[in-house]
Design an enzyme around this catalytic site. Structure first.
Site, short mmCIF file in Angstrom:
data_model
loop_
_atom_site.label_atom_id
_atom_site.label_comp_id
_atom_site.label_asym_id
_atom_site.label_seq_id
_atom_site.Cartn_x
_atom_site.Cartn_y
_atom_site.Cartn_z
CD GLU A 1 -2.63 1.28 -0.07
OE1 GLU A 1 -3.29 0.32 -0.51
OE2 GLU A 1 -2.51 2.35 -0.68
CE LYS B 1 5.00 0.97 1.59
NZ LYS B 1 4.23 2.16 1.31
CB CYS C 1 5.96 3.99 6.73
SG CYS C 1 4.32 3.30 6.85
P1 NAD Z 1 -1.86 -0.59 12.69
O1 NAD Z 1 -1.06 -0.93 13.87
O2 NAD Z 1 -2.62 0.68 12.63
O3 NAD Z 1 -2.93 -1.76 12.43
C1 NAD Z 1 -2.62 -3.12 12.50
C2 NAD Z 1 -3.79 -3.84 13.16
O4 NAD Z 1 -3.58 -5.25 13.04
C3 NAD Z 1 -3.95 -3.56 14.66
O5 NAD Z 1 -5.23 -3.00 14.90
C4 NAD Z 1 -3.78 -4.93 15.32
O6 NAD Z 1 -4.63 -5.12 16.43
C5 NAD Z 1 -4.16 -5.86 14.20
N1 NAD Z 1 -3.63 -7.23 14.34
C6 NAD Z 1 -2.35 -7.62 14.60
N2 NAD Z 1 -2.27 -8.95 14.62
C7 NAD Z 1 -3.51 -9.44 14.38
C8 NAD Z 1 -4.06 -10.75 14.28
N3 NAD Z 1 -3.27 -11.83 14.38
N4 NAD Z 1 -5.38 -10.88 14.02
C9 NAD Z 1 -6.17 -9.79 13.88
N5 NAD Z 1 -5.71 -8.52 13.98
C10 NAD Z 1 -4.39 -8.35 14.21
O7 NAD Z 1 -0.87 -0.67 11.43
P2 NAD Z 1 -1.00 0.08 10.02
O8 NAD Z 1 -0.47 1.46 10.12
O9 NAD Z 1 -2.36 -0.15 9.47
O10 NAD Z 1 0.06 -0.75 9.16
C11 NAD Z 1 -0.20 -2.06 8.73
C12 NAD Z 1 0.85 -2.45 7.72
O11 NAD Z 1 0.76 -1.58 6.57
C13 NAD Z 1 2.29 -2.33 8.20
O12 NAD Z 1 3.05 -3.37 7.64
C14 NAD Z 1 2.75 -1.00 7.64
O13 NAD Z 1 4.14 -0.96 7.43
C15 NAD Z 1 2.02 -0.96 6.32
N6 NAD Z 1 1.77 0.40 5.79
C16 NAD Z 1 1.37 1.39 6.62
C17 NAD Z 1 1.08 2.65 6.10
C18 NAD Z 1 0.63 3.77 6.98
O14 NAD Z 1 0.55 4.89 6.49
N7 NAD Z 1 0.31 3.56 8.23
C19 NAD Z 1 1.19 2.88 4.73
C20 NAD Z 1 1.59 1.83 3.90
C21 NAD Z 1 1.87 0.59 4.45
C1 UDX Z 2 4.70 7.47 3.79
C2 UDX Z 2 4.70 7.40 2.25
O1 UDX Z 2 4.57 8.72 1.72
C3 UDX Z 2 3.58 6.52 1.77
O2 UDX Z 2 3.64 6.37 0.34
C4 UDX Z 2 3.70 5.16 2.43
O3 UDX Z 2 2.63 4.32 2.01
C5 UDX Z 2 3.71 5.29 3.94
O4 UDX Z 2 4.77 6.18 4.34
P1 UDX Z 2 3.29 8.81 5.59
O5 UDX Z 2 4.35 8.39 6.53
O6 UDX Z 2 1.87 8.58 5.96
O7 UDX Z 2 3.49 8.11 4.18
O8 UDX Z 2 3.41 10.40 5.31
P2 UDX Z 2 4.40 11.28 4.41
O9 UDX Z 2 3.59 12.32 3.77
O10 UDX Z 2 5.25 10.47 3.53
O11 UDX Z 2 5.31 12.01 5.50
C6 UDX Z 2 6.24 11.29 6.29
C7 UDX Z 2 7.02 12.26 7.15
O12 UDX Z 2 7.91 13.06 6.36
C8 UDX Z 2 6.13 13.25 7.92
O13 UDX Z 2 6.63 13.43 9.22
C9 UDX Z 2 6.25 14.52 7.11
O14 UDX Z 2 6.01 15.67 7.86
C10 UDX Z 2 7.69 14.43 6.65
N1 UDX Z 2 7.95 15.20 5.41
C11 UDX Z 2 7.35 14.83 4.24
C12 UDX Z 2 8.82 16.27 5.45
O15 UDX Z 2 9.36 16.61 6.50
N2 UDX Z 2 9.06 16.96 4.29
C13 UDX Z 2 8.48 16.62 3.10
O16 UDX Z 2 8.76 17.30 2.09
C14 UDX Z 2 7.60 15.53 3.08
#
Ligand code: NAD
Ligand code: UDX
Length: 460
Positions: A163, A218, A274
């Site tokens: 994602e 990713k 991330c």
């Molecule tokens: P999060 O911690 O917000 O959510 C994960 C959820 O999974 C939690 O609510 C937890 O309770 C649940 N969980 C864990 N083990 C479980 C199980 N065995 N059964 C059922 N539920 C379970 O995490 P997130 O931010 O959504 O990230 C999830 C993944 O996506 C990570 O690998 C992260 O690196 C990736 N990712 C995150 C972002 C972001 O912006 N947060 C963007 C891209 C990718």
């Molecule tokens: C990032 C990636 O952008 C996204 O594609 C991936 O799926 C998850 O990780 P996110 O962490 O949600 O997303 O936010 P992002 O907008 O990338 O910002 C990350 C951090 O960098 C923030 O703290 C932001 O304030 C900082 N940032 C970003 C800067 O300081 N300067 C910039 O120009 C851009």
């Protein structure tokens, strides 16, 4: 052709919740169930009042409001949802390991493995299992091995579908992605997932690759993005000693179409769940293949980011006559960026920790982050006792309460509302000299200096 009728997503977090809500919104004929072990989180996703959803994202309430109860469901019954699904997304957390081999660098895959084992135990019919979590390259191999060796003789196809949404813009990113990436080995399984996305994403933006390219892409995408932030932040320090202005430099270089203008905003340092985690993971993988120069190169992105956070805290102390002991410093913003309530790895946490070591009194205002979360973030560091954190840090619900009577204001998150404050009035209610430290380069320095602030911004 595999026709997907039921989708289950394990993990109702920042990715699982919004992503599945949009998939359900755009595929009204597919039943989508999002499951989680966390009962409180599921209850919040089911809350009648859409303002109480556990994830704050602009526009998410409307998407959930449209699909929930129609073909979008949130539940804690993981087994039932696995049993019924044709396609299962795994979207659980993959944090940095805090113990054992790879501690502090490798991704902790225990939640992923638990999911795989549960799917293997429960599944009685063929399933397509989709990696939505960000994973080390070649994780699909381990998943397949678990599913095939402990399963009930059913057929599993594994796809990687990382994602790319960013928090704060999750809904627009999901509605209009630059690309969707699907890695896999089985053409039919890949096509089944392509069809889900084709409901709203143009076919030419859906890229298909082999599993390993998808998994690695990713980590590499996040590493490149974070590297841009560290690069401009490195230049911000050089600007401060040479009289150049980092925004002007970023604008000038960004006009080169080969460089591009996005992601060049100097800041107090990147945060979020991330960037740091994924680069550490990339570094760990490179080292595990003995690619030490590759590992060192990417590690520097993190080291520079740590330096930027420390540098900002030290600048506050230095400008305030080398002591902040007993002084009141108002923090505007705690989230790692605007338009989210997420605080994971937020720069604010580390800047606060540094100032608390110097016995500063910090008053925090953030429009979306709760007091409980702020204390949890500080307690998690383990630097001082929870009582001490509560003695030194106060959390308030309006900006006025934070800034009135303070010695300094520090901007840690670029929330839009901060731009529109009456800064002249704020200054009147502060101690003199009134210090303003802009960690986001959000305000107009010249105007604030005219008002009478002692103003410092990153990179000026
Ligand atoms: P999060 O911690 O917000 O959510 C994960 C959820 O999974 C939690 O609510 C937890 O309770 C649940 N969980 C864990 N083990 C479980 C199980 N065995 N059964 C059922 N539920 C379970 O995490 P997130 O931010 O959504 O990230 C999830 C993944 O996506 C990570 O690998 C992260 O690196 C990736 N990712 C995150 C972002 C972001 O912006 N947060 C963007 C891209 C990718
Ligand atoms: C990032 C990636 O952008 C996204 O594609 C991936 O799926 C998850 O990780 P996110 O962490 O949600 O997303 O936010 P992002 O907008 O990338 O910002 C990350 C951090 O960098 C923030 O703290 C932001 O304030 C900082 N940032 C970003 C800067 O300081 N300067 C910039 O120009 C851009």
């Amino acid at each position: 052709m595999i026709n997907i009728q039921k989708i289950t997503c394990i993990g109702a977090g920042y990715v699982g919740g919004p992503t599945m809500s949009v998939i359900a919104q755009k595929n009204p004929n597919v039943e989508v169930t999002v499951v989680d072990l966390n009962q409180q989180r599921i209850a919040a996703w089911n809350d009648e009042n859409l303002e109480n959803l556990p994830v704050y994202e602009p526009g998410l309430d409307a998407v959930v409001g449209e699909a929930r109860g129609r073909n979008l469901f949130f539940s804690t019954d993981v087994d039932k949802a696995i049993d019924e699904a044709d396609m299962i997304f795994i979207s659980v957390n993959t944090p940095t390991k805090t113990y054992g081999k790879g501690k502090g660098q490798a991704a902790d895959l225990k939640y992923i493995e638990l999911c795989a084992r549960q799917i293997a135990t429960v599944a009685k019919s063929d399933k397509i299992v989709v990696e939505k979590s960000t994973l080390p390259v070649r994780t699909a191999e381990a998943l397949k091995s678990i599913l095939d060796h402990t399963g009930n003789g059913v057929n599993f196809h594994i796809l990687s579908n990382p994602e790319f949404l960013a928090e704060g813009t999750a809904v627009t990113d999901l509605h209009n992605p630059d690309r969707v990436l699907i890695g896999g080995e089985d053409a039919e399984a890949i096509e089944a997932l392509v069809q889900v996305y084709e409901a709203w994403v143009p076919r030419e933006r859906i890229l298909t690759t082999n599993l390993w390219s998808s998994e690695l892409s990713k980590l590499v995408a996040n590493a490149f993005l974070a590297q841009r932030v560290s690069s401009i932040n490195a230049i911000s320090e050089l600007c401060e000693v040479t009289g150049a202005n980092v925004d002007e430099v970023a604008h000038a270089i960004g006009k080169d179409s080969r460089i591009g203008s996005k992601f060049l905003k100097a800041s107090v340092g990147f945060g979020g769940s991330c960037f740091q985690k994924d680069i550490l993971n990339l570094v760990y993988i490179a080292r595990s293949y003995h690619l030490n120069e590759v590992a060192d190169y990417w590690e520097q992105v993190i080291l520079l980011n740590d330096h930027q956070k420390t540098r900002f805290a030290e600048r506050i102390i230095k400008n305030m006559y080398n002591t902040v002991n007993g002084k009141q410093i108002a923090f505007l913003g705690w989230a790692f960026k605007k338009d989210t309530n997420d605080t994971r790895e937020s720069a604010a946490i580390y800047v606060a920790d540094h100032l608390l070591d110097e016995e500063a009194n910090i008053i925090v205002y953030d429009p979306k982050v709760s007091a409980e979360q702020i204390y949890r973030d500080l307690d998690y560091l383990g630097t001082r006792s929870p009582e001490e954190n509560r003695r030194l840090v106060t959390v308030v619900s309006t900006a006025d309460q934070a800034v009135n009577g303070s010695h300094a204001v520090a901007i840690l998150t670029e929330w839009d509302e901060f731009k529109h404050y009456d800064w002249a009035k704020i200054k009147e209610n502060m101690k003199r000299p009134a210090f303003l430290f802009d960690g986001r380069k959000l305000l107009h320095g010249v105007e604030l200096q005219k008002i009478g602030f002692s103003y410092y911004a990153i990179g000026e």
